[in-house]
Design a protein around this motif. Sequence first.
Motif, PDB file in Angstrom:
ATOM      1  N   LYS A 184      10.178  -3.150   4.451  1.00 17.38           N
ATOM      2  CA  LYS A 184       8.966  -2.491   4.170  1.00 17.38           C
ATOM      3  C   LYS A 184       9.313  -1.298   5.268  1.00 17.38           C
ATOM      4  N   LYS A 194       4.015  -7.360 -11.055  1.00 21.50           N
ATOM      5  CA  LYS A 194       4.148  -8.034  -9.863  1.00 21.50           C
ATOM      6  C   LYS A 194       5.559  -8.391  -9.720  1.00 21.50           C
ATOM      7  N   GLU A 239       7.379  -5.091  -8.385  1.00 17.41           N
ATOM      8  CA  GLU A 239       6.719  -5.317  -7.009  1.00 17.41           C
ATOM      9  C   GLU A 239       7.614  -6.236  -6.021  1.00 17.41           C
ATOM     10  N   THR A 297       2.097  -1.712  -4.663  1.00 15.04           N
ATOM     11  CA  THR A 297       1.296  -2.479  -5.354  1.00 15.04           C
ATOM     12  C   THR A 297       1.247  -2.135  -6.557  1.00 15.04           C
ATOM     13  N   THR A 322       0.031  -3.148 -10.741  1.00 15.26           N
ATOM     14  CA  THR A 322      -0.360  -4.138 -11.617  1.00 15.26           C
ATOM     15  C   THR A 322      -0.383  -3.552 -12.951  1.00 15.26           C
TER      16      THR A 322
END
Length: 335
Positions: A85, A235, A238, A246, A248
Amino acid sequence: MRQPVEGRAASRLHKPFLLYGVLCFCFGVCMYLAGVLLVFPRYLLQQHALLDPVAEALVWYSGLPILTGITLALFDLLVLLKYKKPDVAVRFEPVRRRRVTVALTAYDDENSIGGAVADFLNHPLVERVIVVSNNSRDRTAVFAQNAGALVFDELEPGYGRCVFRCLSEAVKFTDTDFVVLCEGDSTFRAYDIEKLLAYAPHADIVNGTRTVEPLRQYITQLSTFIYYGNLFVGKLLEAKHLGRGTITDVGTTYKLCRRDALIGLLDTLNPAVNLEFNAHFLDRALARGLVLLECPITFHQRVGVSKGGNVNNWRGFTVGSRMIVGLLFDWRRTA
């Protein structure tokens, strides 16, 4: 700020273990279900001697990929996430020039392209509308030009080539800092540009997502299967870029891009990737370190007949499968 890890260690840290783990887990569950469902041919066809060992092996050995998947996922989430991250402040770059260049893909869209062009041209923040006709067989180019668009004809077939041409033509205009990519089938509306621009200070790319139910018209080409398939592949993307975004909706064609970010990104894209190009685009953007955000947009029933990945559930399944292959093998096996 955390210091980057160098060399081979960095390469290992950025392996998408969560992506591998999810797919291993899903494979194991499929093995287990296949073993259980063999109960029907075993008893209906009385093939116990042949099928009982197969069913037993599937059920027993399904635990291996399931356990492997859980282990890989936990390792990525509990150990590596803090290294993956980005340790940076929330981005905020004020939008100085809010006007945009809109680029629409089109293929045999003569029934919708005129209305789509007019909708975007009437928006106060749109400087111009570009339409790239992917060698359409009807009067798409004529109707787009009559509606006021700048029209280009991409003779090489393929959705990826059409999108790539759209983006390549759009970045040539230096009087707008943003490019809006969309389709000419009237499934999207110009008024959502305001929402996309609201997220622009925080991102290089603002990807529209069609997953908010109240913003989706009752009847669209996005079936329930394709809806959840987009969510699943999103996902996985992701998971591949854990800690970076994020996601979708990997199939949406409505997105806003900073022109300066797009210029560098174009060199990394492969126009030969066909209906999976939107997932390829997002994957390459994240790999390049661009900031990606999602914005809820409205989704409407298209005008005319769909020619893309939403034709039917089988087409959606094949496109989604190719997206997964692309994510796993860096798109070398999809073009």
